[in-house]
Each structure stands twice: as structure tokens, then as C-alpha cells.
Design a protein around this motif. Sequence first.
Motif, mmCIF file in Angstrom:
data_model
loop_
_atom_site.group_PDB
_atom_site.id
_atom_site.type_symbol
_atom_site.label_atom_id
_atom_site.label_comp_id
_atom_site.label_asym_id
_atom_site.label_seq_id
_atom_site.Cartn_x
_atom_site.Cartn_y
_atom_site.Cartn_z
ATOM 1 N N ARG A 1 -62.587 4.785 -22.576
ATOM 2 C CA ARG A 1 -63.767 4.715 -22.809
ATOM 3 C C ARG A 1 -65.488 4.463 -23.803
ATOM 4 N NH1 ARG A 1 -67.360 5.196 -17.353
ATOM 5 N NH2 ARG A 1 -67.991 6.698 -18.087
ATOM 6 N N PRO A 2 -64.877 3.383 -24.495
ATOM 7 C CA PRO A 2 -65.760 3.219 -25.765
ATOM 8 C C PRO A 2 -66.833 3.223 -25.551
ATOM 9 C CG PRO A 2 -63.925 2.129 -26.444
ATOM 10 C CD PRO A 2 -63.960 3.234 -25.204
ATOM 11 N N SER A 3 -67.926 3.770 -26.473
ATOM 12 C CA SER A 3 -69.301 3.604 -25.836
ATOM 13 C C SER A 3 -69.617 2.980 -27.451
ATOM 14 C CB SER A 3 -70.122 4.535 -24.956
ATOM 15 O OG SER A 3 -70.297 4.999 -25.926
ATOM 16 N N CYS A 4 -70.762 2.090 -27.150
ATOM 17 C CA CYS A 4 -71.517 1.765 -28.449
ATOM 18 C C CYS A 4 -73.335 1.619 -27.947
ATOM 19 C CB CYS A 4 -71.755 0.136 -28.696
ATOM 20 S SG CYS A 4 -72.336 -0.644 -30.397
ATOM 21 N N ALA A 5 -74.427 2.157 -28.777
ATOM 22 C CA ALA A 5 -75.225 1.777 -28.280
ATOM 23 C C ALA A 5 -76.026 1.275 -29.819
ATOM 24 C CB ALA A 5 -76.170 3.424 -28.161
ATOM 25 N N ALA A 6 -77.490 0.570 -29.009
ATOM 26 C CA ALA A 6 -78.268 0.144 -30.268
ATOM 27 C C ALA A 6 -79.620 0.622 -30.386
ATOM 28 C CB ALA A 6 -78.299 -1.093 -30.516
ATOM 29 N N PRO A 7 -79.937 2.293 -30.845
ATOM 30 C CA PRO A 7 -80.980 2.254 -30.767
ATOM 31 C C PRO A 7 -82.185 1.575 -31.048
ATOM 32 C CG PRO A 7 -79.822 3.742 -31.740
ATOM 33 C CD PRO A 7 -78.832 2.292 -31.743
ATOM 34 N N GLY A 8 -82.681 2.138 -30.141
ATOM 35 C CA GLY A 8 -84.214 1.296 -30.728
ATOM 36 C C GLY A 8 -84.330 -0.351 -29.681
ATOM 37 N N SER A 9 -85.457 -1.352 -29.461
ATOM 38 C CA SER A 9 -85.332 -1.774 -28.883
ATOM 39 C C SER A 9 -85.092 -3.578 -29.434
ATOM 40 C CB SER A 9 -86.711 -2.801 -28.771
ATOM 41 O OG SER A 9 -87.510 -2.669 -30.148
ATOM 42 N N ILE A 10 -83.536 -3.969 -28.877
ATOM 43 C CA ILE A 10 -83.250 -5.466 -29.504
ATOM 44 C C ILE A 10 -84.582 -6.122 -28.702
ATOM 45 C CG2 ILE A 10 -81.374 -4.136 -29.527
ATOM 46 C CD1 ILE A 10 -80.107 -5.087 -27.320
ATOM 47 N N PHE A 11 -83.373 -8.143 -28.907
ATOM 48 C CA PHE A 11 -83.663 -8.947 -28.502
ATOM 49 C C PHE A 11 -83.870 -8.668 -26.991
ATOM 50 C CE2 PHE A 11 -85.309 -9.445 -32.268
ATOM 51 C CZ PHE A 11 -84.870 -10.613 -33.100
ATOM 52 N N SER A 12 -84.326 -9.375 -25.671
ATOM 53 C CA SER A 12 -83.459 -9.472 -24.599
ATOM 54 C C SER A 12 -82.788 -10.881 -24.464
ATOM 55 C CB SER A 12 -85.220 -10.309 -23.969
ATOM 56 O OG SER A 12 -85.604 -11.396 -24.080
ATOM 57 N N ILE A 13 -82.904 -11.814 -25.468
ATOM 58 C CA ILE A 13 -81.437 -12.503 -24.979
ATOM 59 C C ILE A 13 -80.356 -12.336 -26.579
ATOM 60 C CG2 ILE A 13 -80.739 -15.049 -25.276
ATOM 61 C CD1 ILE A 13 -83.192 -14.565 -23.554
ATOM 62 N N ASN A 14 -79.864 -11.625 -25.814
ATOM 63 C CA ASN A 14 -78.314 -11.297 -27.223
ATOM 64 C C ASN A 14 -76.915 -10.673 -26.363
ATOM 65 O OD1 ASN A 14 -77.636 -8.480 -26.017
ATOM 66 N ND2 ASN A 14 -79.704 -8.250 -25.819
ATOM 67 N N THR A 15 -76.170 -11.061 -27.410
ATOM 68 C CA THR A 15 -74.879 -10.373 -26.232
ATOM 69 C C THR A 15 -74.507 -9.464 -27.099
ATOM 70 O OG1 THR A 15 -74.461 -13.420 -26.713
ATOM 71 C CG2 THR A 15 -72.465 -11.830 -27.016
ATOM 72 N N MET A 16 -73.731 -8.470 -26.773
ATOM 73 C CA MET A 16 -72.734 -7.425 -27.146
ATOM 74 C C MET A 16 -71.533 -7.382 -26.820
ATOM 75 S SD MET A 16 -76.145 -4.485 -26.362
ATOM 76 C CE MET A 16 -75.029 -2.956 -27.648
ATOM 77 N N GLY A 17 -70.555 -6.715 -27.731
ATOM 78 C CA GLY A 17 -70.171 -7.522 -27.341
ATOM 79 C C GLY A 17 -68.246 -6.328 -28.338
ATOM 80 N N TRP A 18 -67.343 -6.689 -28.208
ATOM 81 C CA TRP A 18 -66.159 -5.340 -28.790
ATOM 82 C C TRP A 18 -65.289 -6.382 -29.056
ATOM 83 C CZ3 TRP A 18 -66.674 -0.254 -29.524
ATOM 84 C CH2 TRP A 18 -67.704 0.153 -28.435
ATOM 85 N N HIS A 19 -64.913 -6.094 -30.332
ATOM 86 C CA HIS A 19 -63.775 -6.915 -31.191
ATOM 87 C C HIS A 19 -62.505 -5.714 -32.430
ATOM 88 C CE1 HIS A 19 -66.873 -10.042 -31.680
ATOM 89 N NE2 HIS A 19 -66.096 -10.738 -32.487
ATOM 90 N N ARG A 20 -61.791 -6.143 -31.894
ATOM 91 C CA ARG A 20 -60.691 -5.079 -32.773
ATOM 92 C C ARG A 20 -59.908 -5.299 -34.177
ATOM 93 N NH1 ARG A 20 -56.409 -4.989 -27.381
ATOM 94 N NH2 ARG A 20 -55.189 -6.841 -27.661
ATOM 95 N N GLN A 21 -59.517 -4.918 -34.442
ATOM 96 C CA GLN A 21 -58.717 -5.037 -35.732
ATOM 97 C C GLN A 21 -57.669 -4.002 -35.720
ATOM 98 O OE1 GLN A 21 -60.531 -5.247 -39.208
ATOM 99 N NE2 GLN A 21 -59.067 -6.976 -40.364
ATOM 100 N N ALA A 22 -56.167 -4.850 -35.415
ATOM 101 C CA ALA A 22 -54.803 -3.858 -35.600
ATOM 102 C C ALA A 22 -55.187 -3.863 -37.353
ATOM 103 C CB ALA A 22 -54.182 -4.551 -33.909
ATOM 104 N N PRO A 23 -53.788 -3.011 -37.237
ATOM 105 C CA PRO A 23 -52.864 -2.739 -38.702
ATOM 106 C C PRO A 23 -52.651 -4.152 -39.045
ATOM 107 C CG PRO A 23 -51.948 -0.734 -37.827
ATOM 108 C CD PRO A 23 -53.153 -1.818 -36.421
#
Length: 115
Positions: free
Chosen positions: A19-41
Motif C-alpha cells: 500500500r504505497p502512499s503519496c502526500a501533497a504537503p500544504g494546501s491544494i485546490f479543492s477541485i483536483n485529481t490525484m492518482g498513480w501511474h506506473r512504468q514497467a522496465p
Amino acid sequence: QVQLVESGGGLVQPGGSLRPSCAAPGSIFSINTMGWHRQAPGKQRELAATTRSIGTLNYADAVKDRFTIFRGTTKNTVFLQMNTMKPEDTAVYYCNLQQGGTAYWGKGTLVTVSS
């Protein structure tokens, strides 16, 4: 400038979970999209999962029914619960934030699925 901080990658056996996690410290816009992308070798970066601030979720077919994306209580943290992992899930996983017409990327966290 938004700095995305990822953690939680590593080595897992086939069938296991991470279960990886990602944080955006500080304030971000109320309208946004967060997600995960991946790149295999040797492959291009591809979308794994996204969550919009209005609640819409989107998954790649390859991870649907195995991965779950969700936000923390502060809404500027996103998690990717990865279950029943397969060797083909091996990749560098990048966190992504889109807001105000700008995309921000984390540095990536390596996930390796191997016995």
C-alpha cells in the motif's frame, strides 16, 4: 510548486499486498485529481488508478478488482491498496496531482513482485 512525497514501495511475493502512499504537503485546490501511474522496465508510463475530488474513481483494466485507490482524511494524501499482486505489476509507481491545468509528479517508488 507542489511537492509530492511517495512512500511504501518495495519487494513483495506474487499474491501479496502493498500500500504505497503519496502526500501533497500544504494546501491544494479543492477541485483536483490525484492518482498513480506506473512504468514497467522497457515500457511507457501508464495510468493505474485515479480519484477525483468529486469522488469519481478510474482504474486500468489490468488492476481493476485487485487495486483500490483512496484518499486520507485530509484529502491531500492518496493511497493505492494493491492486492493479489502479479509479477507484471513490477514497475516504478508515480504519484500524480492535476489541478488548475497543471500536472505534478512525484519521483516514483519502485515496486517489485517476485518470489
